[in-house]
Design a protein around this motif. Structure first.
Motif, PDB file in Angstrom:
ATOM      1  N   ASP A  28       0.830  -1.213   0.000  1.00  0.00           N
ATOM      2  CA  ASP A  28       0.000   0.000   0.000  1.00  0.00           C
ATOM      3  C   ASP A  28       0.857   1.253   0.000  1.00  0.00           C
ATOM      4  OD1 ASP A  28      -2.392  -1.468  -0.004  1.00  0.00           O
ATOM      5  OD2 ASP A  28      -2.295  -1.738   2.165  1.00  0.00           O
ATOM      6  N   PRO A  82      -8.897 -10.679  -9.296  1.00  0.00           N
ATOM      7  CA  PRO A  82      -9.166 -11.788  -8.365  1.00  0.00           C
ATOM      8  C   PRO A  82     -10.136 -11.420  -7.249  1.00  0.00           C
ATOM      9  CG  PRO A  82      -6.798 -11.488  -8.659  1.00  0.00           C
ATOM     10  CD  PRO A  82      -7.466 -10.353  -9.362  1.00  0.00           C
ATOM     11  N   LEU A  83     -10.009 -10.212  -6.737  1.00  0.00           N
ATOM     12  CA  LEU A  83     -10.913  -9.815  -5.657  1.00  0.00           C
ATOM     13  C   LEU A  83     -12.350  -9.789  -6.160  1.00  0.00           C
ATOM     14  CD1 LEU A  83     -11.277  -8.782  -2.772  1.00  0.00           C
ATOM     15  CD2 LEU A  83     -11.001  -6.464  -3.663  1.00  0.00           C
TER      16      LEU A  83
HETATM   17  N1  LIG Z   1      -2.980 -15.063  -8.192  1.00  0.00           N
HETATM   18  C1  LIG Z   1      -3.866 -15.245  -7.215  1.00  0.00           C
HETATM   19  N2  LIG Z   1      -4.271 -16.479  -6.859  1.00  0.00           N
HETATM   20  C2  LIG Z   1      -5.166 -16.656  -5.876  1.00  0.00           C
HETATM   21  N3  LIG Z   1      -5.728 -15.670  -5.185  1.00  0.00           N
HETATM   22  C3  LIG Z   1      -5.374 -14.416  -5.479  1.00  0.00           C
HETATM   23  C4  LIG Z   1      -4.430 -14.135  -6.509  1.00  0.00           C
HETATM   24  N4  LIG Z   1      -4.271 -12.813  -6.582  1.00  0.00           N
HETATM   25  C5  LIG Z   1      -5.072 -12.292  -5.644  1.00  0.00           C
HETATM   26  N5  LIG Z   1      -5.740 -13.235  -4.987  1.00  0.00           N
HETATM   27  C6  LIG Z   1      -6.721 -13.029  -3.919  1.00  0.00           C
HETATM   28  O1  LIG Z   1      -7.570 -11.978  -4.317  1.00  0.00           O
HETATM   29  C7  LIG Z   1      -7.795 -11.061  -3.271  1.00  0.00           C
HETATM   30  C8  LIG Z   1      -7.303  -9.678  -3.657  1.00  0.00           C
HETATM   31  O2  LIG Z   1      -5.900  -9.711  -3.829  1.00  0.00           O
HETATM   32  P1  LIG Z   1      -4.945  -8.655  -3.108  1.00  0.00           P
HETATM   33  O3  LIG Z   1      -5.417  -8.338  -1.759  1.00  0.00           O
HETATM   34  O4  LIG Z   1      -3.561  -9.182  -3.237  1.00  0.00           O
HETATM   35  O5  LIG Z   1      -5.149  -7.396  -4.039  1.00  0.00           O
HETATM   36  P2  LIG Z   1      -4.395  -6.000  -3.981  1.00  0.00           P
HETATM   37  O6  LIG Z   1      -3.908  -5.718  -5.345  1.00  0.00           O
HETATM   38  O7  LIG Z   1      -3.385  -6.002  -2.909  1.00  0.00           O
HETATM   39  O8  LIG Z   1      -5.595  -5.009  -3.645  1.00  0.00           O
HETATM   40  P3  LIG Z   1      -5.546  -3.612  -2.862  1.00  0.00           P
HETATM   41  O9  LIG Z   1      -5.071  -2.566  -3.830  1.00  0.00           O
HETATM   42  O10 LIG Z   1      -6.979  -3.360  -2.486  1.00  0.00           O
HETATM   43  O11 LIG Z   1      -4.646  -3.765  -1.708  1.00  0.00           O
HETATM   44  C9  LIG Z   1      -7.115 -11.644  -2.069  1.00  0.00           C
HETATM   45  O12 LIG Z   1      -8.043 -12.411  -1.365  1.00  0.00           O
HETATM   46  C10 LIG Z   1      -6.038 -12.505  -2.662  1.00  0.00           C
HETATM   47  O13 LIG Z   1      -5.646 -13.533  -1.825  1.00  0.00           O
END
Ligand SMILES: Nc1ncnc2c1ncn2[C@@H]1O[C@H](COP(=O)(O)OP(=O)(O)OP(=O)(O)O)[C@@H](O)[C@H]1O
Ligand SMILES: [Mg+2]
Length: 417
Positions: free
Chosen positions: A160, A244-245
């Protein structure tokens, strides 16, 4: 903030490269992202070998940045990892993030040359004095990180980063650009288009887009306990762009019958509150007329710009009202009307007041009527109706009958529903 050494490469390699048939995977396990995982493996290996590396992973909310940072922590065998995340409320507190990042190591400031020690002291409010000299703070941090890494290679996982205060980001950018061979890794996760991130310019960057369809299907398969129809899966993947989310949240909000394709899906797929809130905040900052135009575009079945302008004119809106949204890249109108992300479209639609939604559906029904498209007209009239309406119900039944004649059973079911 947490710190510690991690030592298990828990993600099995065969699942990262995706293919058909859909692999059976355990919930929480990584799918897809083979190239990203390899890049992170390389980063870990370089740091383990005493080199230094930095990398910024960017992408929209929910795309999987944090997941890749977690992957790195798991894959970092023989390398210490220290995790921290930016906090929105600290955005304006100068050096707050850097302070949190270094608190566990501040007992080492004695190793720093006096000017660097002084600069860090005043940056962190530990010593009175003149305002911190950024250059000296940067050098001080570099010296401190090198001192920590001299014991064991370390990767700092900074998530973040869009919420890191400007001063901390500038120092970390400075440090990242000067890393060479100390066994230091700096890995950032940051949302796209965050203004302060220019401080990290010059660092290697990987931009994440949606998961490949096969990986997205695999993720859906872990999220859905019961049956999942191929066409429902395809629609979810298209509307989420493989985020994914969004995939997970949408799958969680549809009923088992909807997922199995046994009952009709909603006109627009529901979007999780977290994503919706994020996108809505962006859109709410636009002028009201622009918001209405976006709502119109989100409710329209056609992506033809000419149709959008005709409908807009009925609401006293014109192409100029789209400009603020175009400038922010929320939407584009040439050659087709497209939202930057399908989730924005859903957020706009779902986030609108029902009265406003009714108003744009009413306008779209009038346009459909002018075009002699009875199904579209019936559909928009139904969506515009706030109370049950016999007339509308009858025209929907006629549309359902027409859909059945064309073999469109899903459309038929939708009209009847
Ligand atoms: N390649 C993947 N395989 C399985 N699950 C995934 C994958 N990528 C993301 N996820 C799942 O999808 C959800 C969202 O991913 P994540 O929290 O990493 O997004 P982010 O980019 O960090 O979002 P934000 O900007 O809101 O922090 C989580 O539950 C994560 O575990
Ligand atoms: Mg995240």
């Amino acid at each position: 903030m947490t710190g510690g050494t991690n030592g298990n490469g828990a993600v099995s390699g065969d699942l990262r490269g995706t293919g058909s048939p859909v692999p059976r995977i355990i919930p929480g396990e990584m799918v897809g992202r083979g190239a990203d995982c390899r890049a992170l493996d390389d980063l870990v290996q370089a740091v383990r070998g005493g080199l230094s590396r930095s990398l910024v992973i960017t992408g929209e909310p929910g795309i999987g940045k944090t997941r890749l940072l977690e992957y790195t922590a798991q894959a970092a065998e023989g390398v210490r990892t220290v995790s921290m995340a930016g906090v929105e409320s600290e955005l304006r507190l100068g050096f707050a993030a850097l302070h949190r990042m270094l608190v566990p190591f501040l007992d080492r400031v004695g190793v720093l040359p006096a000017p660097q020690r002084g600069a860090l002291g005043s940056a962190f409010g530990l010593a009175a004095g003149s305002p911190a000299d950024r250059f000296l703070v940067g050098l001080g941090v570099l010296t401190l990180l090198a001192d920590v890494a001299a014991e064991q290679p370390v990767i700092w996982l900074v998530d973040d980063a869009q919420w890191l205060d400007r001063e901390s980001l500038e120092v970390l950018g400075f440090v990242g650009r000067r890393l060479y061979a100390d066994g230091i890794g700096l890995l950032f996760g940051a949302r796209d288009a965050s203004p302060g991130l220019t401080a990290l310019d010059g660092l290697p960057t990987r931009h994440l887009s949606g998961l490949e369809p096969a990986a997205a299907r695999a993720l859906l398969a872990t999220t859905v306990a019961g049956a999942l129809s191929a066409s429902v899966a395809a629609r979810i993947i298209t509307e989420t762009g493989g985020n994914p989310l969004a995939l997970r949240e949408i799958a969680g909000q549809l009923t088992p019958d909807q997922l199995a394709g046994r009952s009709p899906q909603p006109h627009r797929l529901p979007v999780g509150r977290r994503l919706q809130g994020h996108f809505l905040r962006q859109v709410k900052q636009l002028p009201a007329a622009t918001g209405t135009l976006l709502l119109l575009a989100s409710a329209a079945s056609s992506d033809d710009p000419a149709a959008l302008w005709r409908a807009a004119a009925l609401l006293d809106l014109g192409p100029g009202d789209a400009d603020p949204a175009l400038a922010q890249g929320v939407i584009s109108v040439h050659p087709r009307v497209t939202f930057r992300h399908p989730l924005i479209r859903s957020a706009v639609y779902e986030g609108a007041r029902s009265g406003d939604r009714g108003r744009v559906h009413d306008v779209l029904a009038r346009i459909a009527r002018q075009d002699g498209d009875q199904d579209q007209e019936a559909w928009h009239r139904a969506a515009a109706a706030v109370i049950p309406d016999q007339d509308v119900a009858a025209s929907l039944e006629r549309s359902a009958a027409r859909a059945e004649q064309r073999g469109g059973y899903a459309a038929q079911a939708m009209f009847l529903a």
